[in-house]
Write an enzyme that holds these catalytic residues in place. Structure first.
Site, PDB file in Angstrom:
ATOM      1  NE  ARG A 186      -4.013  -2.069   2.078  1.00 26.53           N
ATOM      2  CZ  ARG A 186      -3.844  -3.083   2.912  1.00 26.53           C
ATOM      3  NH1 ARG A 186      -2.901  -3.053   3.817  1.00 26.53           N
ATOM      4  NH2 ARG A 186      -4.657  -4.127   2.860  1.00 26.53           N
ATOM      5  CE  LYS A 204      -3.030  13.483 -14.353  1.00 30.24           C
ATOM      6  NZ  LYS A 204      -3.614  13.756 -15.692  1.00 30.24           N
ATOM      7  CD  GLU A 239       3.968  16.711 -23.522  1.00 32.18           C
ATOM      8  OE1 GLU A 239       3.362  17.630 -22.923  1.00 32.18           O
ATOM      9  OE2 GLU A 239       3.383  15.705 -23.987  1.00 32.18           O
ATOM     10  CE  LYS A 283       2.834  17.181 -14.861  1.00 31.00           C
ATOM     11  NZ  LYS A 283       2.866  15.956 -15.665  1.00 31.00           N
ATOM     12  CD  GLU A 336      -6.286  16.148 -15.241  1.00 32.30           C
ATOM     13  OE1 GLU A 336      -5.394  15.317 -15.056  1.00 32.30           O
ATOM     14  OE2 GLU A 336      -6.668  16.504 -16.348  1.00 32.30           O
ATOM     15  NE  ARG A 384      -1.831  16.800 -12.836  1.00 32.91           N
ATOM     16  CZ  ARG A 384      -1.086  16.038 -12.047  1.00 32.91           C
ATOM     17  NH1 ARG A 384      -1.207  16.140 -10.753  1.00 32.91           N
ATOM     18  NH2 ARG A 384      -0.221  15.186 -12.538  1.00 32.91           N
ATOM     19  CG  ASN A 415      -4.970  17.287 -20.109  1.00 33.47           C
ATOM     20  OD1 ASN A 415      -3.995  16.555 -20.019  1.00 33.47           O
ATOM     21  ND2 ASN A 415      -5.972  17.259 -19.258  1.00 33.47           N
ATOM     22  CG  HIS A 429      -2.087  16.204 -23.942  1.00 35.24           C
ATOM     23  ND1 HIS A 429      -1.302  17.335 -24.079  1.00 35.24           N
ATOM     24  CD2 HIS A 429      -1.251  15.234 -23.481  1.00 35.24           C
ATOM     25  CE1 HIS A 429      -0.059  17.056 -23.687  1.00 35.24           C
ATOM     26  NE2 HIS A 429      -0.007  15.791 -23.327  1.00 35.24           N
ATOM     27  CG  HIS A 440      -4.931  11.602 -25.683  1.00 33.25           C
ATOM     28  ND1 HIS A 440      -5.440  11.952 -24.441  1.00 33.25           N
ATOM     29  CD2 HIS A 440      -3.597  11.443 -25.506  1.00 33.25           C
ATOM     30  CE1 HIS A 440      -4.451  12.019 -23.569  1.00 33.25           C
ATOM     31  NE2 HIS A 440      -3.323  11.714 -24.177  1.00 33.25           N
ATOM     32  CG  HIS A 466       2.361  11.310 -25.754  1.00 34.24           C
ATOM     33  ND1 HIS A 466       0.979  11.299 -25.695  1.00 34.24           N
ATOM     34  CD2 HIS A 466       2.766  12.236 -24.844  1.00 34.24           C
ATOM     35  CE1 HIS A 466       0.570  12.179 -24.785  1.00 34.24           C
ATOM     36  NE2 HIS A 466       1.634  12.753 -24.254  1.00 34.24           N
TER      37      HIS A 466
HETATM   38  N1  LIG Z   1       2.582  10.357 -15.681  1.00 34.50           N
HETATM   39  C1  LIG Z   1       2.406  11.426 -16.424  1.00 34.50           C
HETATM   40  O1  LIG Z   1       2.044  12.501 -15.927  1.00 34.50           O
HETATM   41  C2  LIG Z   1       2.678  11.348 -17.903  1.00 34.50           C
HETATM   42  C3  LIG Z   1       2.749  12.503 -18.669  1.00 34.50           C
HETATM   43  C4  LIG Z   1       3.056  12.384 -19.999  1.00 34.50           C
HETATM   44  C5  LIG Z   1       3.282  11.147 -20.567  1.00 34.50           C
HETATM   45  N2  LIG Z   1       3.197  10.041 -19.805  1.00 34.50           N
HETATM   46  C6  LIG Z   1       3.449   8.718 -20.346  1.00 34.50           C
HETATM   47  O2  LIG Z   1       4.815   8.650 -20.708  1.00 34.50           O
HETATM   48  C7  LIG Z   1       4.953   7.692 -21.729  1.00 34.50           C
HETATM   49  C8  LIG Z   1       5.819   8.269 -22.809  1.00 34.50           C
HETATM   50  O3  LIG Z   1       7.078   8.565 -22.222  1.00 34.50           O
HETATM   51  P1  LIG Z   1       8.405   8.469 -23.099  1.00 34.50           P
HETATM   52  O4  LIG Z   1       8.209   9.273 -24.309  1.00 34.50           O
HETATM   53  O5  LIG Z   1       9.546   8.750 -22.205  1.00 34.50           O
HETATM   54  O6  LIG Z   1       8.344   6.943 -23.563  1.00 34.50           O
HETATM   55  P2  LIG Z   1       9.292   5.715 -23.250  1.00 34.50           P
HETATM   56  O7  LIG Z   1       9.459   5.499 -21.815  1.00 34.50           O
HETATM   57  O8  LIG Z   1       8.725   4.575 -24.030  1.00 34.50           O
HETATM   58  O9  LIG Z   1      10.679   6.158 -23.873  1.00 34.50           O
HETATM   59  C9  LIG Z   1      10.773   6.324 -25.262  1.00 34.50           C
HETATM   60  C10 LIG Z   1      11.886   5.450 -25.820  1.00 34.50           C
HETATM   61  O10 LIG Z   1      13.130   6.037 -25.496  1.00 34.50           O
HETATM   62  C11 LIG Z   1      13.984   5.093 -24.876  1.00 34.50           C
HETATM   63  N3  LIG Z   1      14.814   5.851 -23.958  1.00 34.50           N
HETATM   64  C12 LIG Z   1      14.432   6.502 -22.842  1.00 34.50           C
HETATM   65  N4  LIG Z   1      15.468   7.160 -22.314  1.00 34.50           N
HETATM   66  C13 LIG Z   1      16.527   6.928 -23.111  1.00 34.50           C
HETATM   67  C14 LIG Z   1      17.887   7.331 -23.091  1.00 34.50           C
HETATM   68  N5  LIG Z   1      18.352   8.191 -22.155  1.00 34.50           N
HETATM   69  N6  LIG Z   1      18.705   6.855 -24.046  1.00 34.50           N
HETATM   70  C15 LIG Z   1      18.234   6.030 -25.012  1.00 34.50           C
HETATM   71  N7  LIG Z   1      16.950   5.634 -25.102  1.00 34.50           N
HETATM   72  C16 LIG Z   1      16.118   6.075 -24.137  1.00 34.50           C
HETATM   73  C17 LIG Z   1      13.086   4.090 -24.269  1.00 34.50           C
HETATM   74  O11 LIG Z   1      13.723   2.840 -24.130  1.00 34.50           O
HETATM   75  C18 LIG Z   1      11.932   4.055 -25.257  1.00 34.50           C
HETATM   76  O12 LIG Z   1      12.243   3.142 -26.274  1.00 34.50           O
HETATM   77  C19 LIG Z   1       3.557   7.352 -22.212  1.00 34.50           C
HETATM   78  O13 LIG Z   1       3.201   6.075 -21.701  1.00 34.50           O
HETATM   79  C20 LIG Z   1       2.693   8.418 -21.593  1.00 34.50           C
HETATM   80  O14 LIG Z   1       1.384   7.957 -21.287  1.00 34.50           O
HETATM   81  C21 LIG Z   1       2.891  10.122 -18.482  1.00 34.50           C
END
Ligand SMILES: NC(=O)c1ccc[n+]([C@@H]2O[C@H](COP(=O)([O-])OP(=O)(O)OC[C@H]3O[C@@H](n4cnc5c(N)ncnc54)[C@H](O)[C@@H]3O)[C@@H](O)[C@H]2O)c1
Ligand SMILES: NC(=O)c1ccc[n+]([C@@H]2O[C@H](COP(=O)([O-])OP(=O)(O)OC[C@H]3O[C@@H](n4cnc5c(N)ncnc54)[C@H](O)[C@@H]3O)[C@@H](O)[C@H]2O)c1
Lengths: 376, 376
Positions: free
Chosen positions: B128, B150, B192, B233, B243, B247, B251, B254, B258, B273
């Protein structure tokens, strides 16, 4: 069936902006539609229930929801502890989403602690938190699991190791519904009722010694016992929502009890949770007496009462036995109430005088268990 | 590799008793062992990472943890969005428990947003709630997903529909680590960064127009852009943690974005994304201009900047296309920012002047999309 029709008792749980009411009384399932429509107008409701409870009690609830104009869907899971696992969590989450419920809609748990823990966890994580209502149908759920916001599932590494603290917006405990519960399950829940007396309310324990038959029978003694239990748990939870401090008192009997459940491989035909807690509380008092913390009279008195209502109180009462000292010690060491290698127990100075003992010497526990196993 | 060695920048996130620091700078992976040992003495660490990032960056982290005397275990998940699912959550949870981590120990996410969301959710639910540290390694994760608490996974019913709000105890953003990120992923994260300027900081947007090359190159411009983004942020999150209010400004781009991701079936070879957000922000400005809310100059200016850094800005830029108006409208209707049937969009009165528009007329959205699709 209640022998009289007591008023509904309201027990408030004070948790700031997450405060909520527990309503306890007769006929609350039938009136739940109206109650929910008044408190949560226009919300859709996903009823999570198990097959047994769903057959017995969901139709009355659904009729009331329909009459009150609330959209509802029933999600049925198998009865039994094995339902508290990832695959069932995913299934419930998926069905809630498939019914297109939004963040403000309600997940409603209609069942015992298994359904409440699973549905509450699902409510906590779908859309990062939906509305949640508990309608506990077992005595254990009414006095313990539905109050306090602990939700979760089991892992192969232990019980309740995965979950969330997630408070419901309302708890409706219909005391009549307990009439369809087996005597064995009712008794198991009664162990938790007695626990509240043993923790810090000697007057309540005495009242139970005098009035336990009324609690089993139904009517206003039952409502009183449940309300007193909820009030006791709510007070502890309000002081310590996430169990960093004296919420641990609620674990009286649970460290020994969990070891017994592990020793019987969580086989409910041999030992259900409340029975394990009953034996565990007797052990906690016997251990306290052996350590010179409380009188053996106190240990004998509380044991006698649990025996009178038909609960097991000795290791020897467990069908098939509980194994040896090494096995029990290993299970105690794995219990999650272990902080950095030290053993924490809830011990007692007397009836209604329990306290948290940190740093209990494992050797003392081992010696006590050897003696307790030898009792026969 | 940074071209200079800027000091570490600290961005505090003010959330009462869940407040924490984001540290941003060069070389933070190598020094993480010492940092963690100072802030969380004696904790064991479960490093959750993906195969790509683990190979590149886990050894330096692990060497530092070992040197600082912290017990650590590496849990590797596959790279990619498909990892955000129940089966992988169960796997991570199970391994954290198998390594016998206690409630006070740490789950450490070393990776992009996928790893951060998954590991954070696991940290939220094991016992938990365990300790949690974010070490974001993608630009998107450093400026967005690691900040704000999140966490979660996807469901077959949509992205991020299952999860928890769970704040880390510390975020360490090593800006050098971005040098191993592909240019495409870096650009996606940059969308972003630009978003924070477009929401409410026109000065930052102008700074980016002048200095974006420095951000891509590394060094102090990169640190400045990331710190400014995190500060923006963090301020929004501090005002509205779960949110319920503004907050939602985050978006921007977004809702359209999406829909584009859905139209391309989340196929990252076609659209990642951040690219979807880039196009979505341009659409939000074009839509705002069409509604007479902002000038078309503003829409053209922000579009030009995103185009300059190499981001897609038009529907026509999506390989394979995005289908027709009906498909996009259906996806928008399923977006979780729909409250009781009304459409909510983030629209703009100008650069740095975004606002939450509730009750947007679906017919106006449809007309805009038809026109936008016809642009070519
Ligand atoms: N929690 C939140 O508030 C929030 C906000 C925005 C997005 N997200 C989520 O984040 C995700 C997208 O994040 P992302 O774009 O980082 O995707 P990701 O984690 O899939 O990373 C993208 C790619 O880059 C590679 N990578 C990451 N760091 C690297 C590095 N330093 N060197 C080489 N390769 C590297 C990863 O292996 C992956 O293949 C989505 O699932 C989205 O829903 C969450
Ligand atoms: N969340 C907490 O704080 C907390 C506290 C204590 C226990 N628990 C959990 O609660 C669970 C045990 O709860 P339980 O004893 O209610 O188990 P349960 O939910 O399995 O119910 C016991 C049995 O009684 C049946 N039943 C329930 N209500 C009935 C009714 N009115 N009529 C007929 N049959 C009925 C059920 O179908 C089941 O077969 C355990 O998983 C335990 O971990 C949680």
């Amino acid at each position: 069936m209640s022998i009289d029709a007591p008023e509904t008792t309201r027990v408030p749980v004070a948790l700031g902006d997450r405060s909520y009411d527990i309503l306890i009384g007769s006929g609350l399932i039938a009136s739940a539609g109206a109650t929910l429509a008044a408190r949560f107008p226009g919300r859709a409701v996903a009823i999570v229930t198990d097959a047994t409870v769903g057959d017995l009690h969901a139709p009355a609830l659904e009729a009331g929801l329909t009459a009150a104009g609330l959209r509802h869907h029933r999600i049925t899971v198998p009865a039994g502890e094995a339902t508290k696992r990832f695959a069932m969590l995913e299934e419930v989450v998926d069905q809630v989403l498939a019914h297109r419920l939004e963040r403000g809609d309600l997940v409603l748990a209609l069942g015992g602690g298994v359904v409440g823990d699973l549905a509450g966890f699902a409510a906590a994580i779908v859309r990062r938190g939906m509305g949640f209502v508990q309608m506990p149908t077992s005595l254990l759920a009414q006095v313990d699991s539905s109050v306090g916001g602990k939700t979760g599932i089991n892992s192969r590494h232990g019980k309740n190791l995965v979950g969330a603290f997630y408070q419901p917006g309302l708890v409706l405990a219909d005391t009549d519904v307990l009439d369809t519960l087996s005597t064995r399950e009712f008794r198991a829940g009664y162990a938790e009722v007695a626990k509240y007396g043993l923790i810090d309310d000697p007057g309540f324990f005495s009242w139970l010694e005098a009035n336990w038959r009324g609690v089993f029978q139904g009517g206003k003694d039952r409502v009183h016992a449940i309300a007193t239990s909820c009030r006791a748990k709510a007070a502890v939870v309000a002081r310590d929502e996430t169990e960093t401090g004296d919420r641990a008192l609620l674990n009286l009997g649970h460290t020994f009890g969990h070891a017994l459940e592990a020793a019987t491989r969580y086989d409910g035909t041999r030992l259900v949770h409340g029975e394990a807690v009953a034996i565990g509380m007797c052990q906690a008092f016997r251990f306290s007496a052996k350590l010179g913390l409380c009188s053996s009279d106190a240990a004998e008195r509380m044991t006698a009462h649990l025996k009178t209502v038909g609960l097991p109180t000795e290791l020897a009462h467990v069908p098939g036995g509980v194994g040896d000292v090494d096995g029990l010690m290993a299970a105690i060491g794995q219990d999650k109430k272990v902080a950095r290698g030290k053993l924490t127990f809830i011990l007692a100075r007397g009836i209604g005088e329990s306290f948290i003992a940190k740093d209990v010497d494992p050797a003392a526990v081992r010696a006590f268990l050897a003696e307790d196993l030898a009792r026969g």
